[in-house]
Write a protein that holds these residues in place. Structure first.
Motif, PDB file in Angstrom:
ATOM      1  N   GLN A 154       0.847  -1.190   0.000  1.00  0.00           N
ATOM      2  CA  GLN A 154       0.000   0.000   0.000  1.00  0.00           C
ATOM      3  C   GLN A 154       0.886   1.245   0.000  1.00  0.00           C
ATOM      4  O   GLN A 154       1.855   1.325   0.744  1.00  0.00           O
ATOM      5  CB  GLN A 154      -0.895   0.001   1.231  1.00  0.00           C
ATOM      6  N   GLU A 155       0.568   2.203  -0.838  1.00  0.00           N
ATOM      7  CA  GLU A 155       1.373   3.423  -0.932  1.00  0.00           C
ATOM      8  C   GLU A 155       1.245   4.264   0.337  1.00  0.00           C
ATOM      9  O   GLU A 155       0.138   4.518   0.816  1.00  0.00           O
ATOM     10  CB  GLU A 155       0.976   4.244  -2.151  1.00  0.00           C
ATOM     11  N   ALA A 160      10.242  11.758   0.770  1.00  0.00           N
ATOM     12  CA  ALA A 160      10.973  11.399  -0.450  1.00  0.00           C
ATOM     13  C   ALA A 160      10.042  10.874  -1.543  1.00  0.00           C
ATOM     14  O   ALA A 160      10.498  10.380  -2.572  1.00  0.00           O
ATOM     15  CB  ALA A 160      12.027  10.355  -0.127  1.00  0.00           C
ATOM     16  N   GLY A 161       8.729  10.984  -1.309  1.00  0.00           N
ATOM     17  CA  GLY A 161       7.760  10.457  -2.252  1.00  0.00           C
ATOM     18  C   GLY A 161       7.107   9.207  -1.700  1.00  0.00           C
ATOM     19  O   GLY A 161       7.523   8.672  -0.666  1.00  0.00           O
ATOM     20  N   PRO A 162       6.063   8.700  -2.358  1.00  0.00           N
ATOM     21  CA  PRO A 162       5.340   7.534  -1.850  1.00  0.00           C
ATOM     22  C   PRO A 162       6.182   6.260  -1.943  1.00  0.00           C
ATOM     23  O   PRO A 162       6.958   6.075  -2.882  1.00  0.00           O
ATOM     24  CB  PRO A 162       4.111   7.451  -2.758  1.00  0.00           C
ATOM     25  N   VAL A 163       6.043   5.394  -0.929  1.00  0.00           N
ATOM     26  CA  VAL A 163       6.670   4.071  -0.952  1.00  0.00           C
ATOM     27  C   VAL A 163       5.585   3.039  -0.686  1.00  0.00           C
ATOM     28  O   VAL A 163       4.590   3.319  -0.012  1.00  0.00           O
ATOM     29  CB  VAL A 163       7.794   3.950   0.100  1.00  0.00           C
ATOM     30  N   LYS A 164       5.762   1.843  -1.225  1.00  0.00           N
ATOM     31  CA  LYS A 164       4.791   0.772  -1.047  1.00  0.00           C
ATOM     32  C   LYS A 164       5.201  -0.081   0.149  1.00  0.00           C
ATOM     33  O   LYS A 164       6.299  -0.637   0.168  1.00  0.00           O
ATOM     34  CB  LYS A 164       4.695  -0.072  -2.315  1.00  0.00           C
ATOM     35  N   ASP A 188      18.939   6.577   5.810  1.00  0.00           N
ATOM     36  CA  ASP A 188      18.969   7.389   7.033  1.00  0.00           C
ATOM     37  C   ASP A 188      17.837   8.406   7.082  1.00  0.00           C
ATOM     38  O   ASP A 188      17.506   8.923   8.155  1.00  0.00           O
ATOM     39  CB  ASP A 188      20.320   8.114   7.138  1.00  0.00           C
ATOM     40  N   ARG A 189      17.227   8.667   5.957  1.00  0.00           N
ATOM     41  CA  ARG A 189      16.068   9.569   5.913  1.00  0.00           C
ATOM     42  C   ARG A 189      14.767   8.794   6.089  1.00  0.00           C
ATOM     43  O   ARG A 189      13.924   9.134   6.921  1.00  0.00           O
ATOM     44  CB  ARG A 189      16.060  10.321   4.581  1.00  0.00           C
ATOM     45  N   LEU A 190      14.625   7.711   5.309  1.00  0.00           N
ATOM     46  CA  LEU A 190      13.369   6.979   5.311  1.00  0.00           C
ATOM     47  C   LEU A 190      13.198   6.086   6.541  1.00  0.00           C
ATOM     48  O   LEU A 190      12.078   5.897   7.022  1.00  0.00           O
ATOM     49  CB  LEU A 190      13.273   6.120   4.041  1.00  0.00           C
TER      50      LEU A 190
END
Length: 290
Positions: A154-155, A160-164, A188-190
């Motif tokens: 699921q998005e 940094a934008g959508p991740v699933k 390190d960001r996500l």
């Protein structure tokens, strides 16, 4: 009278162990237990002023199993379960002659786990197979806030934008993200952003998984309350389950982590079996100021 500032320090004996690089400080609490455990975890885990580790693990007596595990992350939060730590406990209790059993039951906050000891030629424990139980997949059980019964790819919005994200619980919540190349992930960001994302009521462990073949994958993990670790047993189990659910992998696969390899099998009966090594590094005494 002696002032509190001049009291002798409390001496806590410990053993430093790791499961493929996931290192904790193990304290034998079969007869007594230190107090102020969250503060102790923060103090001892400090890699400059303490012993250094991902947290502390307490080996305790149990009324419902052979032994009981309590563990605290290096930020002082109590964790429900850790696959790598459970393997180290199995090695500790056998090699330190607390038991001669080759199959051990371990009480955790996520239920009782069964540990099967695989002996090496020197008579010590070489590797341990842990029955991690059945994964929880419903959003309510994980828990994760989702508009569907299960969160599978699921998005989720991030800076940094959508991740699933695929949400799985192995006694603690995990968010698995499939990637083409782990090296390309803004880890390190996500990692910290997704750990504390509003979709998780209790925060979550975050795994990035690169599938190499149906029987092999690479993983990098950001653990809830700890940050990046070299390995995460429950995370590897959750990632294997997610890989099967999404049709990417077979039910038995080797997962390569930064600290080493784990063999994960989602058995036909529904239980997830994890096999990996455990190692003792050193013993010592920690002098805690009162």
């Amino acid at each position: 009278m002696t002032s509190s500032a001049t009291k002798a320090p409390e001496v806590i004996k410990f053993t430093k162990m790791h499961g493929i690089g996931n290192d904790y400080i193990y304290i034998n609490c079969m007869e007594s237990m230190p107090d102020r455990l969250p503060e102790l975890a923060i103090e001892m885990s400090d890699r400059h002023f303490g012993v250094g580790g991902d947290g502390i693990v307490l080996i305790c007596p149990s009324e419902v199993a052979d032994f009981k595990m309590r563990m605290f992350n290096n930020d002082g939060s109590e964790a429900r379960m850790c696959g790598n730590a459970s393997r180290c406990i199995a090695k500790y209790v056998h090699d330190h002659h607390l038991t001669d059993l080759s199959r051990i039951s371990l009480e955790t906050l996520s239920g009782i786990k069964v540990l099967s000891l695989n002996m090496s030629s020197d008579g010590e424990v070489g590797s341990v197979t842990v029955d991690m139980g059945e994964p929880e997949l419903t959003a309510k059980a994980v828990p994760v806030i989702s508009g569907t019964e299960r969160m599978i790819e699921q998005e989720v919005p991030t800076s940094a934008g959508p991740v699933k994200v695929t949400a799985v619980s192995m006694g603690n919540p995990h968010g698995v993200i499939f990637v083409d190349r782990i090296e390309d992930v803004d880890f390190d960001r996500l990692g910290p952003e997704l750990e504390r994302h509003p979709i998780w009521p209790d925060r979550a462990n975050i795994e990035f998984l690169q599938v190499i073949s149906p029987a092999e994958a690479r993983m990098r993990v950001w653990e809830r309350g700890t940050g990046e670790t070299l390995a995460c047993g429950t995370g590897a189990c959750a990632s294997a389950v997610a890989a099967v659910l999404t049709g990417r992998c077979d039910r038995r696969l080797t997962i390569h982590l930064r600290g080493g390899d784990l063999i994960i099998e989602w058995a036909p009966g529904g239980h997830v079996m994890m096999t990996g090594t455990a190692a003792e590094v050193f013993e010592g005494s920690y002098h805690r100021q009162r």
